[in-house]
Design a protein around this motif. Sequence first.
Motif, PDB file in Angstrom:
ATOM      1  N   THR A 112      -9.233   0.101  -8.675  1.00 21.34           N
ATOM      2  CA  THR A 112      -7.390   1.221  -8.935  1.00 21.34           C
ATOM      3  C   THR A 112      -6.976   1.496 -10.485  1.00 21.34           C
ATOM      4  O   THR A 112      -7.091  -0.293 -10.873  1.00 21.34           O
ATOM      5  N   TYR A 113      -6.368   2.037 -10.843  1.00 21.71           N
ATOM      6  CA  TYR A 113      -6.335   2.134 -12.333  1.00 21.71           C
ATOM      7  C   TYR A 113      -4.289   2.317 -12.784  1.00 21.71           C
ATOM      8  O   TYR A 113      -3.746   3.242 -12.069  1.00 21.71           O
ATOM      9  N   LEU A 114      -3.746   1.374 -12.989  1.00 22.67           N
ATOM     10  CA  LEU A 114      -2.498   1.640 -12.531  1.00 22.67           C
ATOM     11  C   LEU A 114      -1.888   2.038 -14.705  1.00 22.67           C
ATOM     12  O   LEU A 114      -2.303   1.405 -15.323  1.00 22.67           O
ATOM     13  N   GLN A 141       7.500   0.762 -16.343  1.00 25.95           N
ATOM     14  CA  GLN A 141       7.664   1.428 -15.431  1.00 25.95           C
ATOM     15  C   GLN A 141       6.170   1.401 -14.539  1.00 25.95           C
ATOM     16  O   GLN A 141       5.119   2.053 -15.735  1.00 25.95           O
ATOM     17  N   PHE A 142       5.686   1.298 -13.264  1.00 18.07           N
ATOM     18  CA  PHE A 142       4.282   2.146 -13.275  1.00 18.07           C
ATOM     19  C   PHE A 142       4.242   2.659 -11.886  1.00 18.07           C
ATOM     20  O   PHE A 142       5.170   3.256 -11.320  1.00 18.07           O
ATOM     21  N   GLY A 143       3.015   3.831 -12.408  1.00 19.12           N
ATOM     22  CA  GLY A 143       2.646   4.585 -11.804  1.00 19.12           C
ATOM     23  C   GLY A 143       2.011   3.704 -10.721  1.00 19.12           C
ATOM     24  O   GLY A 143       1.341   2.477 -10.203  1.00 19.12           O
ATOM     25  N   ALA A 144       1.499   4.752  -9.141  1.00 20.33           N
ATOM     26  CA  ALA A 144       0.463   4.474  -8.319  1.00 20.33           C
ATOM     27  C   ALA A 144      -0.358   4.416  -8.395  1.00 20.33           C
ATOM     28  O   ALA A 144      -0.925   3.485  -7.444  1.00 20.33           O
ATOM     29  N   GLY A 145      -1.272   4.313  -9.156  1.00 19.75           N
ATOM     30  CA  GLY A 145      -2.525   4.003 -10.021  1.00 19.75           C
ATOM     31  C   GLY A 145      -3.448   5.317  -9.106  1.00 19.75           C
ATOM     32  O   GLY A 145      -2.831   6.384  -8.239  1.00 19.75           O
ATOM     33  N   THR A 146      -4.443   5.295  -9.859  1.00 20.91           N
ATOM     34  CA  THR A 146      -5.717   6.250  -9.535  1.00 20.91           C
ATOM     35  C   THR A 146      -6.564   5.678  -8.750  1.00 20.91           C
ATOM     36  O   THR A 146      -6.833   4.485  -9.601  1.00 20.91           O
ATOM     37  N   GLN A 147      -7.653   5.428  -7.783  1.00 19.52           N
ATOM     38  CA  GLN A 147      -8.418   4.773  -7.246  1.00 19.52           C
ATOM     39  C   GLN A 147      -9.516   5.302  -7.761  1.00 19.52           C
ATOM     40  O   GLN A 147      -9.813   6.718  -7.484  1.00 19.52           O
ATOM     41  N   VAL A 148     -10.506   4.968  -8.272  1.00 20.19           N
ATOM     42  CA  VAL A 148     -11.414   5.634  -9.209  1.00 20.19           C
ATOM     43  C   VAL A 148     -12.738   4.984  -8.140  1.00 20.19           C
ATOM     44  O   VAL A 148     -12.915   3.927  -7.729  1.00 20.19           O
ATOM     45  N   GLN A 191      12.588  12.030  -8.390  1.00 17.86           N
ATOM     46  CA  GLN A 191      11.062  11.970  -9.234  1.00 17.86           C
ATOM     47  C   GLN A 191      10.682  11.114  -9.954  1.00 17.86           C
ATOM     48  O   GLN A 191      11.706  10.396  -9.983  1.00 17.86           O
ATOM     49  N   LYS A 192       9.423  10.638  -9.785  1.00 16.49           N
ATOM     50  CA  LYS A 192       8.920   9.123 -10.269  1.00 16.49           C
ATOM     51  C   LYS A 192       8.515   9.541 -11.523  1.00 16.49           C
ATOM     52  O   LYS A 192       8.297  10.615 -11.828  1.00 16.49           O
ATOM     53  N   GLU A 193       8.459   8.337 -12.212  1.00 19.67           N
ATOM     54  CA  GLU A 193       9.255   8.433 -13.914  1.00 19.67           C
ATOM     55  C   GLU A 193       7.584   8.596 -14.461  1.00 19.67           C
ATOM     56  O   GLU A 193       7.350   8.949 -15.227  1.00 19.67           O
ATOM     57  N   VAL A 194       6.664   7.156 -13.495  1.00 17.45           N
ATOM     58  CA  VAL A 194       5.155   7.769 -14.032  1.00 17.45           C
ATOM     59  C   VAL A 194       4.172   8.318 -12.760  1.00 17.45           C
ATOM     60  O   VAL A 194       4.659   7.827 -11.630  1.00 17.45           O
ATOM     61  N   GLU A 195       4.031   9.168 -12.586  1.00 17.36           N
ATOM     62  CA  GLU A 195       2.897  10.175 -11.924  1.00 17.36           C
ATOM     63  C   GLU A 195       1.528   9.829 -12.164  1.00 17.36           C
ATOM     64  O   GLU A 195       0.590  10.126 -13.662  1.00 17.36           O
ATOM     65  N   GLN A 196       1.196   9.696 -11.668  1.00 15.38           N
ATOM     66  CA  GLN A 196      -0.184   9.491 -11.453  1.00 15.38           C
ATOM     67  C   GLN A 196      -1.092  10.007  -9.988  1.00 15.38           C
ATOM     68  O   GLN A 196      -1.035   9.763  -9.073  1.00 15.38           O
ATOM     69  N   ASN A 197      -2.253  10.887 -10.433  1.00 14.20           N
ATOM     70  CA  ASN A 197      -3.351  11.384  -9.023  1.00 14.20           C
ATOM     71  C   ASN A 197      -3.562   9.976  -7.975  1.00 14.20           C
ATOM     72  O   ASN A 197      -4.431   9.295  -9.023  1.00 14.20           O
ATOM     73  N   SER A 198      -3.524  10.196  -7.067  1.00 15.86           N
ATOM     74  CA  SER A 198      -3.697   8.920  -6.450  1.00 15.86           C
ATOM     75  C   SER A 198      -5.515   8.698  -6.526  1.00 15.86           C
ATOM     76  O   SER A 198      -6.077   7.857  -5.405  1.00 15.86           O
ATOM     77  N   GLY A 199      -6.223  10.208  -6.436  1.00 16.23           N
ATOM     78  CA  GLY A 199      -7.725   9.331  -6.399  1.00 16.23           C
ATOM     79  C   GLY A 199      -7.646   9.695  -4.947  1.00 16.23           C
ATOM     80  O   GLY A 199      -6.759  10.355  -3.508  1.00 16.23           O
ATOM     81  N   PRO A 231       0.909  -1.239  -0.318  1.00 20.47           N
ATOM     82  CA  PRO A 231      -0.369  -0.167   0.450  1.00 20.47           C
ATOM     83  C   PRO A 231       1.445   1.194   0.137  1.00 20.47           C
ATOM     84  O   PRO A 231       1.503   1.284   1.026  1.00 20.47           O
ATOM     85  N   GLY A 232       0.612   2.194  -1.240  1.00 25.32           N
ATOM     86  CA  GLY A 232       1.137   3.544  -1.039  1.00 25.32           C
ATOM     87  C   GLY A 232       2.128   3.620  -1.793  1.00 25.32           C
ATOM     88  O   GLY A 232       2.954   4.594  -1.850  1.00 25.32           O
ATOM     89  N   LEU A 233       3.058   2.214  -1.634  1.00 24.48           N
ATOM     90  CA  LEU A 233       4.321   2.465  -2.483  1.00 24.48           C
ATOM     91  C   LEU A 233       3.946   1.312  -4.255  1.00 24.48           C
ATOM     92  O   LEU A 233       5.147   1.443  -4.699  1.00 24.48           O
ATOM     93  N   GLY A 234       3.022   1.066  -3.966  1.00 19.51           N
ATOM     94  CA  GLY A 234       3.047   0.217  -6.033  1.00 19.51           C
ATOM     95  C   GLY A 234       3.441  -0.888  -5.989  1.00 19.51           C
ATOM     96  O   GLY A 234       4.244  -1.028  -5.067  1.00 19.51           O
TER      97      GLY A 234
END
Lengths: 114, 113
Positions: B86-88, B102-109, B1-9, A39-42
């Motif tokens: 959650t959408y990655l 490279q994965f983003g941390a995901g946006t929860q919908v 800086q993260k390589e892939v950024e998403q709004n976590s929601g 959680p929180g770390l992806g």
Amino acid sequence: DVKVTQSSRYLVKRTGEKVFLECVQDMDHENMFWYRQDPGLGLRLIYFSYDVKMKEKGDIPEGYSVSREKKERFSLILESASTNQTSMYLCASTLGGDSSYEQYFGPGTRLTVT
Amino acid sequence: QKEVEQNSGPLSVPEGAIASLNCTYSDRGSQSFFWYRQYSGKSPELIMFIYSNGDKEDGRFTAQLNKASQYVSLLIRDSQPSDSATYLCAVRGITDSWGKLQFGAGTQVVVTP
């Protein structure tokens, strides 16, 4: 359809135990990956393999090793399990070569180390 | 800086509305872009991928890619409660060999009835 299977959905182990997580894919994919997800770390890449007996470290390899003796099977080994290795472990595979690079995931193993 | 950024929601969307998810990436040479959906306690499943600038549609999903601005977005039309997940976003960078992403941390919908 691609099918990636993992040996266990849930696993509980004790600190210091050696733990084996197995992943099998049935689509003749070249590349296989192990991630952990917290959680929180992806998703964080632990190790990956691009051929039989070939492996590369990912972003967080410490405390883990891998084995790929057959093309379809990729094993993750926790040499001496610790509580901070409690996590969801995900295996993925991709065809490789000049193909598209989408990764297909197994169902995951939720490991608890007590 | 993260390589892939998403709004976590969480991104709250009324049922039937359009959900719009954004993803930015830092590697200008990135070649391939993927959207995954992940239900709670489950593993990620591939929704779609896009390689070229513009839009790509698959059912109720549309991926949009703008390489000049380094972003990729996902639109979900006629959102349903079953879209709550959650959408990655995942990106293959120019230096990513062997199919690494490279994965983003995901946006929860969250789709509300």
